[in-house]
Design an enzyme around this catalytic site. Structure first.
Site, PDB file in Angstrom:
ATOM      1  N   HIS A 157      56.301  24.936  34.814  1.00  0.00           N
ATOM      2  CA  HIS A 157      56.728  25.385  36.156  1.00  0.00           C
ATOM      3  C   HIS A 157      56.121  26.744  36.511  1.00  0.00           C
ATOM      4  O   HIS A 157      56.704  27.499  37.293  1.00  0.00           O
ATOM      5  CB  HIS A 157      58.258  25.476  36.273  1.00  0.00           C
ATOM      6  N   SER A 278      33.790  41.871  48.361  1.00  0.00           N
ATOM      7  CA  SER A 278      34.277  41.678  49.722  1.00  0.00           C
ATOM      8  C   SER A 278      33.476  42.588  50.640  1.00  0.00           C
ATOM      9  O   SER A 278      33.107  43.696  50.252  1.00  0.00           O
ATOM     10  CB  SER A 278      35.755  42.039  49.782  1.00  0.00           C
ATOM     11  N   GLU A 291      36.861  29.240  42.652  1.00  0.00           N
ATOM     12  CA  GLU A 291      37.460  28.841  43.938  1.00  0.00           C
ATOM     13  C   GLU A 291      36.646  27.728  44.599  1.00  0.00           C
ATOM     14  O   GLU A 291      37.192  26.757  45.112  1.00  0.00           O
ATOM     15  CB  GLU A 291      37.526  30.035  44.895  1.00  0.00           C
TER      16      GLU A 291
END
Ligand code: ARG
Length: 467
Positions: A157, A278, A291
């Site tokens: 979980h 970035s 990603e």
């Protein structure tokens, strides 16, 4: 000569918009080498069966090889007028060998030709994917072997659950990619059927020798039924299903790499060469590679759904709809191959932050199960022990103490079965090494699993000739 090989019955020229709409050359040009290999085998078979002469066959083969060079070196003109790769090659053959070129298509249809080309293509690509998966698994085994001393929380979980070896976690991915390798290897059995000779759908009146064509192209089997041969795309759907499952594994792994490289976890650091920055936030180092792998998973699923939908209502045998099988297949092959390649490059460069992983084990009552097991060993039934430790955790939460930070008196207030040998029992190493059940995370187990995997890999590498 007619404009198109099939336009004998037509009085009007094909509308240019229709030519553009029906053309598949931008996509199926990728098949050229397989198309030429298939045609050469077909010529040899035609000559051997005395359907064409040996001299005609040699001339055709010569011309086909010239076309191979032209395409490979970028000296070939493609145009929508000629629809697909098969027609381009046949048309160009006339320029090299003259009228004999018009014999190449004897006892053949584009329907069985395209089925052959895609099987040759997919056999080649599947072999490379299998090699790539073996290489990736080797990297995982090497990493697991090198980091045997690294401990980390195992999660359920996404909550800290029990300590495990980092190597055990890596070897879970090894198992997934092993099953992928097995699935692709098994799928190969169904790719490896030779469809040529089915012609349009019903077979041919010429005395062809399909077994000889199969031998020339190294196919162990020949498609049994001509109608199935030209309309079967199961082998593509199966490949895409296998590719989708493999991408699920890549995606889950990528998700973990993204999480682990966040400031919240800091379990790993991706190398600079495999991260991006970035354009606005100077501090950022982003895990774009995992990603994107996670994101590309959707494309492969999309290809599978495309093929299933494409095929689901098609009557036998060939329908032009089936031309639409190639774009999704090629995209899935390219996507999966690219993901395999980038992972193989990225994984060995990941920095493992063992200290941070071990620190994550010091909080979160990760030794609660082991304290319950301790009580069970001293005669308490497991459910009772579970409740007893639950109360200790609740006490710990309100007093801001982990189980191993409590005094012996505090612990004994929950059960007088507890002695001071509880403390060594609750250390991470003890917890890990006690899990000796087969497949568990005990160091000896994981070492043995790594050894078994390394042996298996050595065999596989030998059998597919990669080092
Ligand atoms: N370009 C076609 C395809 O990819 C080749 C087969 C064409 N057959 C036909 N009967 N029009 O499916």
């Amino acid at each position: 000569m007619a404009e198109k090989p099939w336009d004998g019955r037509f009085e009007e020229k094909t509308d240019a918009a229709v030519e553009a709409f029906t053309s598949s050359i931008d996509i199926d040009r990728q098949l050229y080498a397989y198309d030429i290999d298939g045609s050469i085998a077909h010529c040899r078979m035609l000559a051997r069966a005395s359907i064409i002469t040996e001299a005609e066959s040699n001339a055709l083969i010569d011309g086909l090889e010239k076309i191979r060079v032209e395409i490979t070196t970028g000296n070939f003109v493609f145009s929508d007028r000629l629809e697909d790769m098969h027609m381009h090659i046949e048309d160009r053959l006339a320029a090299h060998v003259g009228v004999v070129s018009r014999k190449l298509h004897t006892a053949r249809s584009r329907n069985d030709q395209v089925a052959l080309d895609v099987r040759l293509y997919l056999r080649d690509k599947t072999r490379k994917i299998i090699q790539g998966l073996v290489g990736l698994r080797k990297i995982l085994v090497d990493m697991a072997d090198r980091h045997m001393d690294v401990v980390m929380p195992g999660y359920t979980h996404l909550q800290r659950a029990q300590p495990v070896l980092f190597s055990h976690h890596l070897m879970a991915y090894y198992e997934m990619f092993l099953r992928d390798t097995q699935r692709f290897t098994d799928g190969m059995k169904r790719i490896n059927f030779m469809p040529l000779g089915a012609a349009a759908l019903a077979g041919t009146t010429y005395p062809i020798d399909r077994i000889y064509t199969a031998e020339l192209l190294d196919f162990p089997e020949v498609c049994e039924n001509s109608m199935d041969a030209v309309s079967d795309r199961d082998f593509i759907m199966e490949f895409l299903a296998d590719a989708s499952i493999c991408m699920v594994h890549f995606s889950r792994f990528s998700e973990e790499l993204v999480l682990w490289s966040s400031s919240e976890f800091k379990f790993i650091e991706l190398s600079d060469g495999f991260s991006t920055g970035s354009s606005i936030m100077p501090q950022k180092k982003n895990p774009d590679v995992p990603e994107l792998v996670r994101g590309k998973t959707g494309r492969v699923f999309g290809s599978l759904i495309s093929l299933l939908t494409l095929m689901k209502s098609l009557p036998l045998a060939y329908n032009r709809d089936m031309q639409e099988d190639k774009a999704p297949l090629f995209d899935a092959v390219d996507t999966l191959s690219a993901c395999l390649d980038i992972y193989t490059r990225m994984l060995p460069k990941i920095k493992i932050n063992g200290k941070q992983m071990a620190e994550a084990l010091s909080t979160g009552y990760i030794n609660a199960t082991d304290m319950a097991d301790y009580l069970v060993c001293r005669g308490m039934p497991f459910r009772e022990a579970h409740g007893c430790v639950g109360r200790a955790v609740s006490y710990g939460l309100s007093h801001r103490k982990e189980l191993h930070e409590m005094t012996l008196d505090e612990l004994r207030s929950f059960s007088d079965l507890i002695e001071d040998d509880i403390f060594p029992a609750l250390t991470t190493r003890k917890m890990i090494d006690r899990r000796q059940s087969f497949g568990g995370t005990a160091t000896d187990n994981v070492r043995a699993a790594v050894r078994r995997a390394a042996d298996r890999m050595a065999d596989e590498m030998r059998s597919i000739n990669i080092q």
